[in-house]
Design a protein around this motif. Structure first.
Motif: not given
Length: 312
Positions: A21-30, A37-38, A42-46
């Motif tokens: 979960d953390l790995d995925t979140a950090v990759l998505l933030q990058h 927080t954003h 913004n779970r539905d952000f495409e």
């Protein structure tokens, strides 16, 4: 693909990772530029086509064992954001103790002589995270010091130099100082390529070092998972020429380094060295054999023996 869909995909693809979960979140933030927080709100952000492609590629890299820090190119350490590449070790939280102990030692020196400008050497600097963190913290306290960053690897020194320019201020390599020896006079920092102290003629008030200290066989085992960290920065069982020393205690390099540190310290100078919990006690004894006094072992956040401190 929405952020929520990307999170589920990453979690499933990285199920073998200790922290999917953390790995995925950090990759998505990058990839998105969103903060934590954003990202949550913004779970539905495409994701754009390019973002989706970058995300899928990053997940595939992570599945090989490549650390997230190498994939995104940076890692937080002591509250600062450091550039990292596979040419340097990824900064670890336990190493922040080395910075804290160095700041304590420098505070003692400022207390004894408020007008002093201490000289500090960050030996085996790698990304420069230890020395730069010390320097940045002292600048916040309006204190000044002169710092020399040393590594045998020219590529590692280049990473450290870039981090210094980003985090300590602007500065360019001096035309009068050929690569791989950089002088950043604006920041009172020097970068020197050297096999330990081979190319270092001067002495220091404080030496900090996180040298290679992992036993040879354990170093090889650690790298089997595809983490791609440089063996040069892990394996402590090496000779002066970088060959296998046929020892398995991780201390071959440290045995050479300690007498050199003693020689390159001013009177009452302090050496602070990170080591492994498995060889810290033997390292402390090597400190004493090299002539250091007031030798002590400091424990990290996990109550493991982590750093050895000695005074000349």
């Amino acid at each position: 693909m929405t952020i929520q869909e990307a999170k589920l995909y990453g979690k499933n693809q990285l199920a073998s990772s200790p922290t999917p979960d953390l790995d995925t979140a950090v990759l998505l933030q990058h990839i998105t530029g969103f903060d934590k927080t954003h990202l949550l709100l913004n779970r539905d952000f495409e994701l754009s086509g390019e973002q989706k492609s970058d995300f899928l590629a990053a997940i595939e890299k992570r599945k090989t064992g490549l650390p997230v820090a190498y994939i995104i190119g940076h890692k937080e350490f002591f509250g600062l954001d450091f550039l990292v590449t596979p040419d340097v070790l990824i900064p670890k939280p336990d190493t922040e103790l080395l910075v804290e102990l160095a700041l304590d030692a420098l505070e003692d020196k400022f207390r004894a002589n408020p007008a002093s400008i201490p000289t500090v050497c960050d030996m085996c600097t790698g990304s420069g995270c230890v020395g730069i963190s010390i320097n940045a913290e002292l600048r916040m306290r309006n204190a000044e010091l002169k710092m020399t960053f040393v590594d045998i690897s020219e590529k590692a020194l280049e990473v450290a130099r870039k981090n210094a320019q980003r985090l300590l201020g602007t500065g360019e390599p001096s035309d009068q100082c050929p690569v791989p020896h950089y002088e950043l006079s604006i920041m009172n920092c020097a970068f020197v390529q050297s096999n330990l102290f081979e190319n270092i003629p001067h002495t220091f008030d404080l030496i900090v070092t996180n040298p290679p200290y992992v036993p040879h066989s354990e170093s090889l085992e650690l790298l089997k998972d595809g983490r791609s960290e440089p063996l040069l920065a892990l394996d402590g069982d090496v000779t002066e020429n970088g060959e296998y020393a046929r020892t398995e205690d991780g201390l071959s390099l440290i045995r050479r380094l300690l007498p050199q540190c003693y020689e390159h310290l001013n009177r009452n100078g302090v050496l602070i060295m990170e080591t492994g919990e498995y060889n810290a006690q033997e390292t402390a004894e090597l400190f004493r054999q090299a002539g250091f006094r007031n030798v002590r072992i400091e424990y990290d956040m996990n109550e493991m023996m982590r750093d050895v401190v000695g005074v000349k």
